[in-house]
Design a protein around this motif. Structure first.
Motif, short mmCIF file in Angstrom:
data_model
loop_
_atom_site.label_atom_id
_atom_site.label_comp_id
_atom_site.label_asym_id
_atom_site.label_seq_id
_atom_site.Cartn_x
_atom_site.Cartn_y
_atom_site.Cartn_z
N GLU A 74 0.83 -1.22 0.00
CA GLU A 74 0.00 0.00 0.00
C GLU A 74 0.86 1.26 0.00
OE1 GLU A 74 -3.79 1.90 0.08
OE2 GLU A 74 -3.34 -0.21 -0.14
N GLU A 75 1.93 1.26 0.79
CA GLU A 75 2.83 2.43 0.85
C GLU A 75 3.61 2.57 -0.45
OE1 GLU A 75 3.18 5.02 3.05
OE2 GLU A 75 1.30 4.16 3.74
N GLN A 76 3.98 1.45 -1.06
CA GLN A 76 4.68 1.51 -2.34
C GLN A 76 3.74 2.09 -3.41
OE1 GLN A 76 7.96 1.02 -2.80
NE2 GLN A 76 7.64 1.80 -4.87
N ALA A 77 2.50 1.66 -3.40
CA ALA A 77 1.51 2.20 -4.34
C ALA A 77 1.35 3.70 -4.12
CB ALA A 77 0.18 1.48 -4.20
N ARG A 78 1.34 4.13 -2.87
CA ARG A 78 1.23 5.55 -2.54
C ARG A 78 2.39 6.34 -3.15
NH1 ARG A 78 1.89 8.18 3.49
NH2 ARG A 78 1.62 10.32 2.83
N ALA A 79 3.61 5.83 -2.97
CA ALA A 79 4.80 6.50 -3.51
C ALA A 79 4.73 6.58 -5.03
CB ALA A 79 6.06 5.79 -3.04
N GLU A 80 4.31 5.51 -5.65
CA GLU A 80 4.21 5.48 -7.12
C GLU A 80 3.14 6.44 -7.61
OE1 GLU A 80 3.73 1.36 -8.17
OE2 GLU A 80 5.72 0.85 -7.40
N LEU A 81 1.99 6.48 -6.95
CA LEU A 81 0.92 7.38 -7.35
C LEU A 81 1.34 8.84 -7.20
CD1 LEU A 81 -2.18 5.50 -5.93
CD2 LEU A 81 -1.78 6.09 -8.34
N LYS A 82 2.07 9.15 -6.16
CA LYS A 82 2.54 10.53 -5.97
C LYS A 82 3.51 10.93 -7.09
CE LYS A 82 2.61 12.20 -1.62
NZ LYS A 82 3.05 12.36 -0.23
N GLN A 83 4.35 9.99 -7.51
CA GLN A 83 5.30 10.27 -8.60
C GLN A 83 4.55 10.46 -9.92
OE1 GLN A 83 8.55 10.80 -8.25
NE2 GLN A 83 8.67 11.31 -10.41
N VAL A 84 3.56 9.61 -10.17
CA VAL A 84 2.77 9.72 -11.40
C VAL A 84 1.97 11.03 -11.38
CG1 VAL A 84 0.85 8.69 -12.70
CG2 VAL A 84 2.67 7.24 -11.80
N LEU A 85 1.47 11.42 -10.21
CA LEU A 85 0.73 12.68 -10.09
C LEU A 85 1.62 13.87 -10.44
CD1 LEU A 85 -1.90 14.12 -9.42
CD2 LEU A 85 -1.17 14.16 -7.02
N LEU A 86 2.85 13.88 -9.96
CA LEU A 86 3.78 14.95 -10.30
C LEU A 86 3.98 15.01 -11.81
CD1 LEU A 86 5.88 17.16 -9.85
CD2 LEU A 86 7.55 15.35 -9.34
N ASP A 87 4.21 13.87 -12.43
CA ASP A 87 4.41 13.80 -13.87
C ASP A 87 3.18 14.34 -14.61
OD1 ASP A 87 6.22 12.21 -16.07
OD2 ASP A 87 4.09 12.07 -16.55
N ALA A 88 2.00 13.90 -14.20
CA ALA A 88 0.77 14.32 -14.87
C ALA A 88 0.50 15.81 -14.68
CB ALA A 88 -0.41 13.49 -14.35
N ILE A 89 0.68 16.31 -13.47
CA ILE A 89 0.41 17.72 -13.21
C ILE A 89 1.41 18.61 -13.94
CG2 ILE A 89 0.58 19.48 -11.39
CD1 ILE A 89 -1.24 17.77 -9.71
N ALA A 90 2.66 18.19 -14.00
CA ALA A 90 3.66 18.98 -14.71
C ALA A 90 3.36 19.02 -16.22
CB ALA A 90 5.05 18.42 -14.45
N ARG A 91 2.97 17.89 -16.78
CA ARG A 91 2.61 17.85 -18.20
C ARG A 91 1.39 18.73 -18.47
NH1 ARG A 91 5.24 13.54 -20.98
NH2 ARG A 91 6.27 12.17 -19.50
N ARG A 92 0.38 18.62 -17.61
CA ARG A 92 -0.82 19.42 -17.79
C ARG A 92 -0.49 20.91 -17.69
NH1 ARG A 92 -5.79 20.02 -13.57
NH2 ARG A 92 -4.02 20.75 -12.34
#
Length: 183
Positions: A74-92
């Motif tokens: 669950e914590e690993q998924a959290r870390a991965e989602l936060k990284q993907v969110l940064l990528d998505a928000i920066a692209r947007r």
């Protein structure tokens, strides 16, 4: 384990949908004038640069380095989602800046066409065309990281989106700087 991964997943999906919509708009804009003599004018050069920048932000590689989180799956998924969110928000964020620059350039094209009324630049319309160029420069200068970030944040909040873990503007800027222009 904080139980927020479902919110994170929805947030990533929302931001990626926004990015996709912006990309459609960016790719649909014209880049070549009807009259070849206008090819090197400021507005058309800006439209071509927007198309190149849109392609770059779409093609640049995602940062797949995610720190190993302690605390299980669950914590690993959290870390991965936060990284993907940064990528998505920066692209947007970058796509929205491109979209705004493109809109300014398209207004320039419209204004220029109104001034020229099917004719060509000449001494009688030179001042109006210069004003058109100055207006474009002014509009482009107003499109800042700060204004775009704030506008996106305000829009997300007005739509009732969960933004508790959105990255800061500085994090977005670092993400962008880490992806050098290849064009």
């Amino acid at each position: 384990m904080d139980g927020l991964n479902e919110y994170r997943t929805v947030r990533v999906a929302e931001v990626l949908a926004d990015f996709r919509d912006l990309q459609y708009c960016i790719t649909a804009a014209p880049t070549v004038p009807l009259n070849n003599e206008d090819y090197h004018t400021e507005g058309w050069a800006a439209l071509r640069q927007c198309a190149l920048d849109g392609q770059h932000i779409l093609n640049c590689a995602a940062d797949v380095t995610v720190p190993q989180a302690r605390g299980g799956e669950e914590e690993q998924a959290r870390a991965e989602l936060k990284q993907v969110l940064l990528d998505a928000i920066a692209r947007r964020h970058e796509a929205r800046k491109i979209f705004y620059r493109q809109a300014a350039a398209q207004r320039w094209v419209d204004y220029r066409e109104q001034v020229l009324q099917g004719g060509r630049p000449n001494s009688s319309n030179r001042r109006q065309l210069r004003a058109c160029d100055e207006q474009l420069r002014s509009e482009l200068a107003q499109i800042t990281d700060e204004s775009v970030y704030q506008e996106l944040q305000d829009t997300d909040l007005s739509l009732g989106r969960w933004t508790a873990e959105d990255p800061s503007l500085r994090a977005v800027q670092r993400w962008v700087r880490a992806r050098p222009q290849t064009i």
